[in-house]
Design a protein around this motif. Structure first.
Motif, PDB file in Angstrom:
ATOM      1  N   LEU A 167       0.912  -1.082   0.040  1.00 31.59           N
ATOM      2  CA  LEU A 167      -0.101   0.122   0.179  1.00 31.59           C
ATOM      3  C   LEU A 167       0.945   1.078   0.057  1.00 31.59           C
ATOM      4  O   LEU A 167       0.541   2.000  -0.633  1.00 31.59           O
ATOM      5  CB  LEU A 167      -0.791   0.014   1.250  1.00 31.59           C
ATOM      6  CG  LEU A 167      -2.002  -1.196   1.285  1.00 31.59           C
ATOM      7  CD1 LEU A 167      -2.549  -1.015   2.589  1.00 31.59           C
ATOM      8  CD2 LEU A 167      -2.889  -1.188   0.114  1.00 31.59           C
ATOM      9  N   ASP A 168       1.827   1.210   0.628  1.00 25.52           N
ATOM     10  CA  ASP A 168       3.115   2.492   0.790  1.00 25.52           C
ATOM     11  C   ASP A 168       3.441   2.665  -0.508  1.00 25.52           C
ATOM     12  O   ASP A 168       3.498   3.737  -1.010  1.00 25.52           O
ATOM     13  CB  ASP A 168       3.949   2.023   1.624  1.00 25.52           C
ATOM     14  CG  ASP A 168       3.476   1.989   3.232  1.00 25.52           C
ATOM     15  OD1 ASP A 168       2.423   2.397   3.380  1.00 25.52           O
ATOM     16  OD2 ASP A 168       4.317   1.317   3.931  1.00 25.52           O
ATOM     17  N   GLU A 169       3.971   1.335  -1.312  1.00 29.62           N
ATOM     18  CA  GLU A 169       4.555   1.538  -2.751  1.00 29.62           C
ATOM     19  C   GLU A 169       3.165   2.222  -3.854  1.00 29.62           C
ATOM     20  O   GLU A 169       3.602   2.808  -4.735  1.00 29.62           O
ATOM     21  CB  GLU A 169       4.920   0.214  -3.129  1.00 29.62           C
ATOM     22  CG  GLU A 169       5.921  -0.408  -2.198  1.00 29.62           C
ATOM     23  CD  GLU A 169       7.254   0.259  -2.489  1.00 29.62           C
ATOM     24  OE1 GLU A 169       7.523   1.147  -3.388  1.00 29.62           O
ATOM     25  OE2 GLU A 169       7.888   0.497  -1.165  1.00 29.62           O
ATOM     26  N   ILE A 170       1.994   1.581  -3.393  1.00 32.36           N
ATOM     27  CA  ILE A 170       1.100   2.240  -4.199  1.00 32.36           C
ATOM     28  C   ILE A 170       1.144   3.939  -4.282  1.00 32.36           C
ATOM     29  O   ILE A 170       1.116   4.661  -5.316  1.00 32.36           O
ATOM     30  CB  ILE A 170      -0.505   1.786  -4.102  1.00 32.36           C
ATOM     31  CG1 ILE A 170      -0.359   0.344  -4.328  1.00 32.36           C
ATOM     32  CG2 ILE A 170      -1.307   2.477  -4.941  1.00 32.36           C
ATOM     33  CD1 ILE A 170      -1.585  -0.236  -4.029  1.00 32.36           C
ATOM     34  N   GLU A 171       1.242   4.360  -2.856  1.00 34.38           N
ATOM     35  CA  GLU A 171       1.176   5.969  -2.625  1.00 34.38           C
ATOM     36  C   GLU A 171       2.507   6.469  -3.459  1.00 34.38           C
ATOM     37  O   GLU A 171       2.449   7.563  -3.833  1.00 34.38           O
ATOM     38  CB  GLU A 171       1.364   6.003  -1.228  1.00 34.38           C
ATOM     39  CG  GLU A 171      -0.259   5.803  -0.728  1.00 34.38           C
ATOM     40  CD  GLU A 171      -0.164   5.785   0.937  1.00 34.38           C
ATOM     41  OE1 GLU A 171      -1.290   5.953   1.388  1.00 34.38           O
ATOM     42  OE2 GLU A 171       0.948   5.695   1.487  1.00 34.38           O
ATOM     43  N   ALA A 172       3.582   5.744  -3.082  1.00 38.07           N
ATOM     44  CA  ALA A 172       5.008   6.282  -3.708  1.00 38.07           C
ATOM     45  C   ALA A 172       4.918   6.356  -5.175  1.00 38.07           C
ATOM     46  O   ALA A 172       5.474   7.116  -5.854  1.00 38.07           O
ATOM     47  CB  ALA A 172       5.959   4.944  -3.276  1.00 38.07           C
ATOM     48  N   ASN A 173       3.962   5.371  -5.856  1.00 40.11           N
ATOM     49  CA  ASN A 173       3.847   5.646  -7.361  1.00 40.11           C
ATOM     50  C   ASN A 173       2.686   6.448  -7.802  1.00 40.11           C
ATOM     51  O   ASN A 173       2.235   6.520  -8.866  1.00 40.11           O
ATOM     52  CB  ASN A 173       3.559   4.004  -7.862  1.00 40.11           C
ATOM     53  CG  ASN A 173       4.583   3.085  -7.834  1.00 40.11           C
ATOM     54  OD1 ASN A 173       5.845   3.623  -7.538  1.00 40.11           O
ATOM     55  ND2 ASN A 173       4.120   2.155  -7.920  1.00 40.11           N
ATOM     56  N   ASP A 174       2.521   7.386  -6.841  1.00 41.76           N
ATOM     57  CA  ASP A 174       1.363   8.583  -7.128  1.00 41.76           C
ATOM     58  C   ASP A 174       0.192   7.864  -7.616  1.00 41.76           C
ATOM     59  O   ASP A 174      -0.592   8.485  -8.383  1.00 41.76           O
ATOM     60  CB  ASP A 174       1.895   9.654  -8.269  1.00 41.76           C
ATOM     61  CG  ASP A 174       1.122  10.841  -8.244  1.00 41.76           C
ATOM     62  OD1 ASP A 174       0.532  11.039  -7.162  1.00 41.76           O
ATOM     63  OD2 ASP A 174       1.055  11.436  -9.197  1.00 41.76           O
ATOM     64  N   ALA A 205       3.178  -2.110  -7.891  1.00 33.74           N
ATOM     65  CA  ALA A 205       3.636  -1.773  -6.799  1.00 33.74           C
ATOM     66  C   ALA A 205       4.130  -2.746  -6.104  1.00 33.74           C
ATOM     67  O   ALA A 205       3.579  -4.158  -5.953  1.00 33.74           O
ATOM     68  CB  ALA A 205       2.685  -1.068  -5.829  1.00 33.74           C
ATOM     69  N   TYR A 206       5.308  -2.944  -5.642  1.00 31.03           N
ATOM     70  CA  TYR A 206       6.119  -4.179  -5.168  1.00 31.03           C
ATOM     71  C   TYR A 206       7.117  -3.680  -4.271  1.00 31.03           C
ATOM     72  O   TYR A 206       7.558  -2.791  -4.060  1.00 31.03           O
ATOM     73  CB  TYR A 206       6.807  -5.152  -6.246  1.00 31.03           C
ATOM     74  CG  TYR A 206       8.015  -4.397  -6.698  1.00 31.03           C
ATOM     75  CD1 TYR A 206       9.159  -4.663  -6.289  1.00 31.03           C
ATOM     76  CD2 TYR A 206       7.608  -3.504  -8.004  1.00 31.03           C
ATOM     77  CE1 TYR A 206      10.280  -4.278  -6.798  1.00 31.03           C
ATOM     78  CE2 TYR A 206       8.906  -3.027  -8.607  1.00 31.03           C
ATOM     79  CZ  TYR A 206      10.196  -3.740  -7.837  1.00 31.03           C
ATOM     80  OH  TYR A 206      11.342  -2.804  -8.541  1.00 31.03           O
ATOM     81  N   VAL A 207       7.264  -4.591  -3.108  1.00 23.80           N
ATOM     82  CA  VAL A 207       8.428  -4.261  -2.295  1.00 23.80           C
ATOM     83  C   VAL A 207       9.505  -5.135  -2.460  1.00 23.80           C
ATOM     84  O   VAL A 207       9.618  -6.246  -2.792  1.00 23.80           O
ATOM     85  CB  VAL A 207       7.883  -5.036  -0.786  1.00 23.80           C
ATOM     86  CG1 VAL A 207       8.716  -4.776   0.181  1.00 23.80           C
ATOM     87  CG2 VAL A 207       6.531  -4.606  -0.495  1.00 23.80           C
ATOM     88  N   GLY A 208      10.734  -4.279  -2.668  1.00 20.75           N
ATOM     89  CA  GLY A 208      11.984  -4.604  -3.014  1.00 20.75           C
ATOM     90  C   GLY A 208      12.590  -5.673  -2.178  1.00 20.75           C
ATOM     91  O   GLY A 208      12.313  -5.625  -0.869  1.00 20.75           O
ATOM     92  N   LYS A 209      13.709  -6.162  -2.416  1.00 21.59           N
ATOM     93  CA  LYS A 209      14.225  -7.427  -1.585  1.00 21.59           C
ATOM     94  C   LYS A 209      14.958  -6.448  -0.362  1.00 21.59           C
ATOM     95  O   LYS A 209      14.911  -7.022   0.544  1.00 21.59           O
ATOM     96  CB  LYS A 209      15.219  -7.975  -2.434  1.00 21.59           C
ATOM     97  CG  LYS A 209      16.094  -9.091  -1.532  1.00 21.59           C
ATOM     98  CD  LYS A 209      17.161  -9.778  -2.463  1.00 21.59           C
ATOM     99  CE  LYS A 209      16.365 -10.600  -3.603  1.00 21.59           C
ATOM    100  NZ  LYS A 209      17.272 -11.517  -4.348  1.00 21.59           N
ATOM    101  N   PRO A 210      15.488  -5.389  -0.453  1.00 25.82           N
ATOM    102  CA  PRO A 210      16.174  -4.675   0.697  1.00 25.82           C
ATOM    103  C   PRO A 210      15.142  -4.418   1.849  1.00 25.82           C
ATOM    104  O   PRO A 210      15.347  -4.794   2.724  1.00 25.82           O
ATOM    105  CB  PRO A 210      16.861  -3.304   0.041  1.00 25.82           C
ATOM    106  CG  PRO A 210      16.884  -3.641  -1.276  1.00 25.82           C
ATOM    107  CD  PRO A 210      16.098  -4.569  -1.580  1.00 25.82           C
ATOM    108  N   LYS A 211      14.006  -4.139   1.416  1.00 21.09           N
ATOM    109  CA  LYS A 211      12.731  -3.634   2.323  1.00 21.09           C
ATOM    110  C   LYS A 211      12.328  -5.093   2.916  1.00 21.09           C
ATOM    111  O   LYS A 211      11.975  -5.280   4.111  1.00 21.09           O
ATOM    112  CB  LYS A 211      11.625  -2.957   1.673  1.00 21.09           C
ATOM    113  CG  LYS A 211      12.046  -1.711   1.165  1.00 21.09           C
ATOM    114  CD  LYS A 211      10.829  -0.726   0.877  1.00 21.09           C
ATOM    115  CE  LYS A 211      11.101   0.781   0.509  1.00 21.09           C
ATOM    116  NZ  LYS A 211      10.140   1.447   0.025  1.00 21.09           N
TER     117      LYS A 211
END
Length: 439
Positions: free
Chosen positions: A391-398, A406-412
């Motif tokens: 959900l945070d990534e959707i927001e980050a993608n405007d 939207a996806y969570v990268g490996k570091p996260k």
């Protein structure tokens, strides 16, 4: 759908999607004969798991079928009894009062919770050990569970890692349930989905009932059949997941959140009901059994709502809109706006409300994770934290979920694991009230 599955199952045979886990009919029959012998000796047909009087399979052809489902609405009186909220009742065009999807689903919560309570009263340990194992049967079951573990390790790496902290019995059972859910979902989302018919799903449901009767068809069925007889797992959530597959064959629009809620329960909330009996409730938990199951349902609903918001563009390209039509209209949007794929202020405002709703379900889910058995919390916490970040990534993608996934990268993901582990060490809170999930 909530997950991508490993296998595609047709009415008469199984087709591999290239993973190399295809079981031949001969192998299935070999496992079937061996496992039936064990079932007769161990009396694996578990009372209360399958409605004995139900000779014919349920066929849910109508969206108005009289079903029993979980619900989380409502409050409690001073003596703890449940009060059905007026908001959970809906007036039909003819003036009749019908229950909302939330209230229907509540019936399944009560049934599963009651089954667990009976099990706990009859045994100090929820994990029932086998009584008699015939020569050769133990190795067959061990191989079946190992296959399930391989599938889980390949398609749910983070979750699989967390299951390794569980007791062996719980770990294998979760693998077996996970694989069945993947196989079921693949029926309508896999490479052979275009060939799946309602009849095929009816046969899959008949096969499910055979599993609960101790008559598995193949090796992976044998693992689940053993699981449901070791743990107080009810068949209804499994049936309901199949109903979600049926819904995907004919329904591509949802007029309001009540309809969408029911769909999310079918395809993902059911997983919570299947899993909590295996995960177990912490001995020092002060929460009611129902509240823990409510939280498990909330996590499934939150995950599925997150899937829907992440995959808006992908679903639109398949002609599907898994969003409440009335809420789209209130925001000044329509299907045409979604198919056009333009991020506007109207779309951003609409998405903010949808994301807030999903987050509320995640909040309610957290209450129940704390009450799970200590060895089962880590994989659930990891799943919750990682999915919530989508959900945070959707927001980050405007809010561009039309052309950007939207996806969570490996570091996260890596950073989330120690946080999930730390949370899993926190003991259950001291409380007596039950969390209530609201839309």
């Amino acid at each position: 759908m909530s997950v991508a599955l490993l296998w595609v199952v047709s009415p008469t045979y199984e087709v591999s999607n290239g993973t190399g886990f295809l079981e031949s009919v001969r192998e299935g029959n070999r496992i079937l004969d061996s496992f039936r012998s064990v079932a007769r000796c161990k009396n694996l047909i578990c009372n209360g798991r399958l409605d004995k009087g139900q000779k014919n399979r349920r066929s849910y052809k109508s969206k108005n079928a009289d079903l029993s489902f979980w619900s989380l609405g409502g409050s409690r009186s001073q003596n703890g009894s449940r009060i059905t909220p007026i908001s959970s009742m809906v007036a039909s065009p003819a003036g009749e009062i019908t229950l909302s999807s939330e209230q229907k689903v509540y019936d399944v919560v009560l049934k599963q919770a009651a089954l667990v309570k009976r099990k706990l009263k009859s045994s100090d340990d929820i994990e029932v050990k086998p009584d008699i194992i015939l020569p050769g049967s133990l190795s067959l079951l061990s191989e079946a569970y190992d296959r399930c573990g391989e599938v889980c390790a390949e398609y749910a790496k983070t979750f699989y890692l967390g299951t390794l902290l569980m007791t062996p019995e719980r770990r294998r059972a979760i693998w077996a349930i996970y694989v069945w859910c993947r196989r079921t979902d693949e029926l309508v989302d896999g490479p052979n989905a275009s060939h799946i018919t309602p009849t095929a799903l009816d046969r899959w449901e008949a096969r499910l009932e055979d599993i609960f009767r101790g008559r598995p068809f193949d090796m992976l069925d044998a693992a689940l059949s053993d699981t449901v007889c070791r743990f107080p797992v009810d068949i209804q959530p499994f049936r309901d997941m199949i109903e979600g597959m049926r819904m995907d064959l004919w329904k591509s629009r949802y007029k309001n959140f009540d309809e969408l809620y029911l769909y999310c329960y079918y395809v993902a909330g059911t997983v919570g009901l299947m899993s909590v009996p295996v995960m177990g409730i912490a001995p020092d938990s002060q929460a009611t059994t129902e509240s823990v199951y409510n939280a498990g349902l909330a996590l499934g609903l939150a995950n599925q709502l997150t899937n829907i918001l992440r995959d808006v563009g992908e679903d639109a390209r398949r002609g599907r809109v898994y969003l409440p039509q009335d809420e789209l209209a209130q925001a000044g949007l329509s299907d045409e706006d979604i198919f056009a794929g333009k991020v506007t202020d109207k779309w951003r405002n609409f998405m903010k409300k949808q994301i807030n709703r999903a987050r509320k379900f995640f909040d309610d889910a957290e209450n129940g994770v704390k009450d799970l058995s200590s060895a089962s919390r880590w994989p659930v916490w990891a799943s919750l934290l990682l999915y919530r970040q989508i959900l945070d990534e959707i927001e980050a993608n405007d809010y561009n979920n039309f052309t950007r996934r939207a996806y969570v990268g490996k570091p996260k993901k890596i950073l989330a694991l120690p946080l999930a582990y730390a949370k899993s060490l926190v003991p259950p809170p001291s409380r007596t009230s039950s969390p209530v999930v609201k839309a």
